[in-house]
Design a protein around this motif. Sequence first.
Motif, PDB file in Angstrom:
ATOM      1  N   ALA A   1       0.809  -1.218   0.000  1.00 19.27           N
ATOM      2  CA  ALA A   1       0.000   0.000   0.000  1.00 19.27           C
ATOM      3  C   ALA A   1       0.842   1.268   0.000  1.00 19.27           C
ATOM      4  CB  ALA A   1      -0.932  -0.002   1.209  1.00 19.27           C
ATOM      5  N   LEU A   2       2.113   1.164   0.384  1.00 22.63           N
ATOM      6  CA  LEU A   2       2.959   2.355   0.433  1.00 22.63           C
ATOM      7  C   LEU A   2       3.161   2.936  -0.968  1.00 22.63           C
ATOM      8  CD1 LEU A   2       5.853   1.511   2.933  1.00 22.63           C
ATOM      9  CD2 LEU A   2       4.255   3.422   3.092  1.00 22.63           C
ATOM     10  N   ALA A   3       3.028   4.240  -1.089  1.00 20.13           N
ATOM     11  CA  ALA A   3       3.243   4.919  -2.366  1.00 20.13           C
ATOM     12  C   ALA A   3       3.933   6.251  -2.089  1.00 20.13           C
ATOM     13  CB  ALA A   3       1.920   5.137  -3.094  1.00 20.13           C
ATOM     14  N   PHE A   4       5.164   6.380  -2.533  1.00 17.97           N
ATOM     15  CA  PHE A   4       5.956   7.570  -2.227  1.00 17.97           C
ATOM     16  C   PHE A   4       5.863   8.600  -3.357  1.00 17.97           C
ATOM     17  CE2 PHE A   4       7.888   4.027   0.053  1.00 17.97           C
ATOM     18  CZ  PHE A   4       8.017   4.547   1.330  1.00 17.97           C
ATOM     19  N   ASP A   5       6.073   9.848  -2.987  1.00 18.25           N
ATOM     20  CA  ASP A   5       6.106  10.950  -3.957  1.00 18.25           C
ATOM     21  C   ASP A   5       7.338  11.802  -3.660  1.00 18.25           C
ATOM     22  OD1 ASP A   5       5.796  13.126  -5.588  1.00 18.25           O
ATOM     23  OD2 ASP A   5       3.686  13.459  -5.109  1.00 18.25           O
ATOM     24  N   PRO A   6       8.472  11.531  -4.341  1.00 21.13           N
ATOM     25  CA  PRO A   6       9.716  12.239  -4.025  1.00 21.13           C
ATOM     26  C   PRO A   6       9.761  13.677  -4.522  1.00 21.13           C
ATOM     27  CG  PRO A   6      10.044  10.785  -5.896  1.00 21.13           C
ATOM     28  CD  PRO A   6       8.651  10.528  -5.408  1.00 21.13           C
ATOM     29  N   VAL A   7       8.755  14.096  -5.268  1.00 24.93           N
ATOM     30  CA  VAL A   7       8.721  15.466  -5.788  1.00 24.93           C
ATOM     31  C   VAL A   7       7.651  16.301  -5.085  1.00 24.93           C
ATOM     32  CG1 VAL A   7       8.371  16.893  -7.853  1.00 24.93           C
ATOM     33  CG2 VAL A   7       9.627  14.736  -8.025  1.00 24.93           C
TER      34      VAL A   7
ATOM     35  N   LEU B   1      12.363  23.331   0.270  1.00 21.25           N
ATOM     36  CA  LEU B   1      13.084  22.348  -0.537  1.00 21.25           C
ATOM     37  C   LEU B   1      12.264  22.037  -1.779  1.00 21.25           C
ATOM     38  CD1 LEU B   1      15.740  20.649  -0.145  1.00 21.25           C
ATOM     39  CD2 LEU B   1      14.262  18.774   0.590  1.00 21.25           C
ATOM     40  N   ALA B   2      12.880  22.179  -2.965  1.00 20.44           N
ATOM     41  CA  ALA B   2      12.183  21.918  -4.224  1.00 20.44           C
ATOM     42  C   ALA B   2      13.043  21.026  -5.106  1.00 20.44           C
ATOM     43  CB  ALA B   2      11.879  23.224  -4.952  1.00 20.44           C
ATOM     44  N   ALA B   3      12.428  20.002  -5.700  1.00 21.16           N
ATOM     45  CA  ALA B   3      13.156  19.126  -6.617  1.00 21.16           C
ATOM     46  C   ALA B   3      13.572  19.921  -7.844  1.00 21.16           C
ATOM     47  CB  ALA B   3      12.279  17.941  -7.011  1.00 21.16           C
ATOM     48  N   ALA B   4      14.774  19.624  -8.373  1.00 22.64           N
ATOM     49  CA  ALA B   4      15.326  20.416  -9.475  1.00 22.64           C
ATOM     50  C   ALA B   4      15.792  19.515 -10.612  1.00 22.64           C
ATOM     51  CB  ALA B   4      16.499  21.266  -8.980  1.00 22.64           C
ATOM     52  N   GLY B   5      15.751  20.070 -11.841  1.00 28.21           N
ATOM     53  CA  GLY B   5      16.318  19.378 -12.990  1.00 28.21           C
ATOM     54  C   GLY B   5      15.363  18.439 -13.694  1.00 28.21           C
TER      55      GLY B   5
ATOM     56  N   GLU C   1       8.627  12.629 -11.151  1.00 28.16           N
ATOM     57  CA  GLU C   1       7.256  13.032 -10.830  1.00 28.16           C
ATOM     58  C   GLU C   1       6.253  12.282 -11.697  1.00 28.16           C
ATOM     59  OE1 GLU C   1       4.664  17.158 -10.413  1.00 28.16           O
ATOM     60  OE2 GLU C   1       6.336  17.071 -11.815  1.00 28.16           O
ATOM     61  N   ARG C   2       6.530  12.182 -13.013  1.00 27.93           N
ATOM     62  CA  ARG C   2       5.583  11.555 -13.924  1.00 27.93           C
ATOM     63  C   ARG C   2       5.557  10.039 -13.767  1.00 27.93           C
ATOM     64  NH1 ARG C   2       2.904  14.940 -13.112  1.00 27.93           N
ATOM     65  NH2 ARG C   2       1.402  13.558 -14.103  1.00 27.93           N
TER      66      ARG C   2
END
Length: 234
Positions: free
Chosen positions: A194-200, A207-211, A218-219
């Motif tokens: 059931a775990l679902a991560f969102d690293p963005v 803190l903001a994801a870059a590049g 994200e997609r």
Amino acid sequence: MPSRLTAAVTAGTAALTRLRRGRRLLHPAGRSFAAEVMIWGTPGPPTGVPLLDAPGRYRATARLSKGVPTPGSWPDVLGLAVRLHRAEGRPFDLLVSSAGAAPVLRNLPLPRRRFTGTYSTIMSYRVGGRRLWLAALADPDSVDLGRSLGDVAAATRAADAPRLVLAVASAVGPWRPFGQVTLGDQLDARADAALAFDPVGNLPSGLAAAGPLAWLRERTYAGSRRARGASAGC
């Protein structure tokens, strides 16, 4: 990125996940654990991210995994995901992959046999006008995590719980430890699935994801979650 390309990548990832009968497309083989994150605060100049700079103690969930996955203890790109639960707002999802400790290698996922070692975000983060990388490093005083997922689970049953050191660095600077994650009891298979991560999307203030890697992550994670019917919330 163009909206058509964004939609195509998300839909493609979802389709591949459905072909796997709803199993994770990324790092499908893993073990999840209850955990605790202790933030000591950043040594030296502050990062500008309050969550990293201020001491704190948080309930967490951690997952160690194999990327492909290869059989048994064969070399693989190993992964560690840590969800730091906060009393208010969204959680903080930190996803790191096996990598080298040196500046030139912290941007590259590197296959290895052992779960004890350096894990880097690979992807950089933007803090104001600066770029930062986060990592989980081996704690020399901690029990070894071994070569297989079974070894990892066994290590959490030792008298002293396994620990990894959390650290931050610039593109060329040394790793600066700011906290630690301690692994606890293993979660059951249903909780792991059931775990679902969102690293963005699940990031703390400042803190903001870059590049381009951030866009791709994200997609792909969004497409995988969609096909699995999973949520990246608390």
